[in-house]
Design a protein around this motif. Sequence first.
Motif, PDB file in Angstrom:
ATOM      1  N   VAL A   8      36.829  46.063  38.712  1.00 33.78           N
ATOM      2  CA  VAL A   8      36.980  47.378  38.073  1.00 33.78           C
ATOM      3  C   VAL A   8      38.383  47.917  38.356  1.00 33.78           C
ATOM      4  O   VAL A   8      39.018  48.517  37.479  1.00 33.78           O
ATOM      5  CB  VAL A   8      35.886  48.349  38.570  1.00 33.78           C
ATOM      6  N   ASP A   9      38.884  47.658  39.563  1.00 36.55           N
ATOM      7  CA  ASP A   9      40.239  48.099  39.911  1.00 36.55           C
ATOM      8  C   ASP A   9      41.271  47.468  38.965  1.00 36.55           C
ATOM      9  O   ASP A   9      42.165  48.139  38.469  1.00 36.55           O
ATOM     10  CB  ASP A   9      40.517  47.696  41.368  1.00 36.55           C
ATOM     11  N   ASN A  10      41.104  46.172  38.695  1.00 33.39           N
ATOM     12  CA  ASN A  10      42.012  45.503  37.743  1.00 33.39           C
ATOM     13  C   ASN A  10      41.917  46.138  36.368  1.00 33.39           C
ATOM     14  O   ASN A  10      42.938  46.396  35.722  1.00 33.39           O
ATOM     15  CB  ASN A  10      41.669  44.017  37.620  1.00 33.39           C
ATOM     16  N   ALA A  11      40.659  46.370  35.925  1.00 30.87           N
ATOM     17  CA  ALA A  11      40.466  46.946  34.586  1.00 30.87           C
ATOM     18  C   ALA A  11      41.169  48.304  34.502  1.00 30.87           C
ATOM     19  O   ALA A  11      41.853  48.605  33.525  1.00 30.87           O
ATOM     20  CB  ALA A  11      38.978  47.074  34.292  1.00 30.87           C
TER      21      ALA A  11
ATOM     22  N   LEU B 163      46.244  39.099  44.936  1.00 31.65           N
ATOM     23  CA  LEU B 163      45.199  38.493  45.777  1.00 31.65           C
ATOM     24  C   LEU B 163      43.788  38.868  45.329  1.00 31.65           C
ATOM     25  O   LEU B 163      42.816  38.223  45.723  1.00 31.65           O
ATOM     26  CB  LEU B 163      45.376  38.938  47.235  1.00 31.65           C
ATOM     27  N   GLY B 164      43.681  39.930  44.501  1.00 30.63           N
ATOM     28  CA  GLY B 164      42.347  40.456  44.147  1.00 30.63           C
ATOM     29  C   GLY B 164      41.412  39.397  43.576  1.00 30.63           C
ATOM     30  O   GLY B 164      40.301  39.199  44.069  1.00 30.63           O
ATOM     31  N   LEU B 165      41.872  38.679  42.546  1.00 29.17           N
ATOM     32  CA  LEU B 165      40.986  37.702  41.892  1.00 29.17           C
ATOM     33  C   LEU B 165      40.712  36.494  42.795  1.00 29.17           C
ATOM     34  O   LEU B 165      39.650  35.884  42.711  1.00 29.17           O
ATOM     35  CB  LEU B 165      41.595  37.250  40.567  1.00 29.17           C
TER      36      LEU B 165
HETATM   37 MG   LIG Z   1      43.920  43.149  41.302  1.00 30.03          MG
END
Ligand SMILES: [Mg+2]
Length: 464
Positions: free
Chosen positions: A343-346, A402-404
Motif C-alpha cells: 500500500v505504501d508503494n501504491a 528494499l520494500g518489495l
Molecule cells: Mg517501496
Amino acid sequence: MKAKTRSLSTQLVLSLGIVLSVFTIAQAISSYDLARVGVNAVLDSRLSNVAQRVRDLFEDAIPRRSAGSSNADDLAVLVWEPDHERPARTTDSAVVFNRDAAPGFSDQIVNREAWRVYTMVAPDNDVIQVAQRTSVRQRMAEESAVRGLLPVFVLIPAVWLAVFVCVRRSFRVLNRLGLQARAIDPAHLVPLSARDLPVELMPFVCSINRMIQRLGESMRLERDFISDAAHELRTPLTALKLHADNLEGDIAHSNKERFQALRQTIDRSSLLVVQLLQLARADSQLVEIPTDAVEVTQVVTSVVADLLPIARVKGIDIGADELAPARVCATESDLRAVVKNLVDNALRYTPEGGSIDLSVFTVHDCVRIEVADTGPGIPEEALPRVFDRFFRVNHGIEGSGLGLSIVRAIVLRHGGTISLSNRRGGQPGLRAVVTFPLVGREPLGQSGSDACAGHAAYVHASRA
Ligand SMILES: [Mg+2]
Ligand SMILES: Nc1ncnc2c1ncn2[C@@H]1O[C@H](COP(=O)(O)OP(=O)(O)O)[C@@H](O)[C@H]1O
C-alpha cells in the motif's frame, strides 16, 4: 534465432521405434520370401508324389481321351507309351508337354502358358508327366506368404506403443526431479531427493545437491553480514538522533532549514537500517512460521487506517472492494509488513487524485490479497527485477528499493506467491497480488498458485 528445444524422450521413442520397425519389416520380408520358397517346394513334392501314384497304382485311371481342357487349378497328368507321337492317356487334351524333357522338374511354355512339369520314366518305359500352371502356383505361394505378413501390421503399432510406454516410464524419475528442482528458490533450498534414483542420475543429483548446499551457505553468510551490519549501525544512528533532538533548541533560526534536512537524512538512514533488519529476518530460515492464525482483513483495515492520513494529503481515494474473512498462519508483524509495503508503494507512486483498491478473497486453498492503483505502473522490462534488493525504477521519488524484496521474502517463507502486473485495458496502474495458504493447507505448490492465478485473470478482466 530461437533455439530448438530437443526432447530426449521423443528422440528415444523415435530412434527405438524406427530401429525396431526396420527390424520387424526386414524379418517380415525374409519370412515372406521363405514362405514363397516353402510353398513352391511343397507343390513340387506334390507333383512328384502324384507321378509316383500314377506309375504304381492309377495309370489305368487316366482317361485315354480327355473330354477337354481341365479346370485351371487342376494338375494335368499325361502318360506316354514308347514310340507314340501323342500321349496315350491325358487328363487335359488341350496341353501336350515335351515328352523328351529330362526326368525331374522342368519349366515349359505350352499354349503361351508357363507350366511346372515333373517328368518320370516308368520301368515299362512309359513316360509319366504331372504338371501345374506356374500362375496357379505363384498365386498359392503369394497367398500363403501374405497371410504370414498380417501379424506384422499389428506388431509394428504394438512395438511403437511398447517403446513409448517404456520410455515414458523411464523418464518419470526425470520429471519428478524437474518438479523438485522447480520448487527450489532462495526461500526453499531443499536438496533433490535421491530415493529410487537410477545410478546413472546419481552423480548429477549429488552435484546439484552440493551446489544447493554451497548456495545456502553463501546466502546465510550474506544474511548474517547484512543483519550484523544493520545492528551495528542502529546504535550510532540512535545516538545521532538523540544528539540532534538535544541540539534542536540551540539551532539558530537561519540554520533551521539545513538542520531539518539533517534530521530527515538521519530518519532515512534509520528507516534503511530497519528495512535491512526486516529483510535479514524475512530471509532467515531459522525464524519459525507460527502455527497461530491471523485474520487478514483485520491487518488490511489497520494498515489502511494507518496510511489514510497520507492518502488524504495526496488526495488519493483508498478503498476496499471485497474483504472476505480469511485466516493465514503468520505473525501479525509479517503480514502487516507485506500489506504495508504494497500500500505504501501504491501511495508513493500514484499521482495526486488517483485511487487505490484493496481486496481480500479466498480461492481454492489460498487467500489472495490484491492492491491495485492508478499510478504509472512499472515498465515491462523492469518487472522481473523489481524484487531485487535496492532496485528502483523511479529515482525521482524517495525510497530504498528494499520494500518489495522484504515482501517477497516474507511471502515465500510462508509458502505463498507474489506477482506484479500492469493493469490492462487502457487503464494505467499496477496490480500486486499476494497469495498465502489458508490455515491448515499445504504451502502453495505449482498447481495451487496456478489455480489462484487463474482467478486473478478473471478478476483482472472484470475490473480492467
Ligand atoms: Mg517501496
Ligand atoms: N505501485 C507501484 N507503482 C509504480 N512503481 C512501483 C510500484 N511499486 C513499486 N514500484 C517500483 O518498484 C521499485 C521497487 O519498489 P520497492 O522495493 O518497494 O522499493 P522503494 O519503494 O523503496 O523504491 C520502486 O522504486 C518503484 O519504481
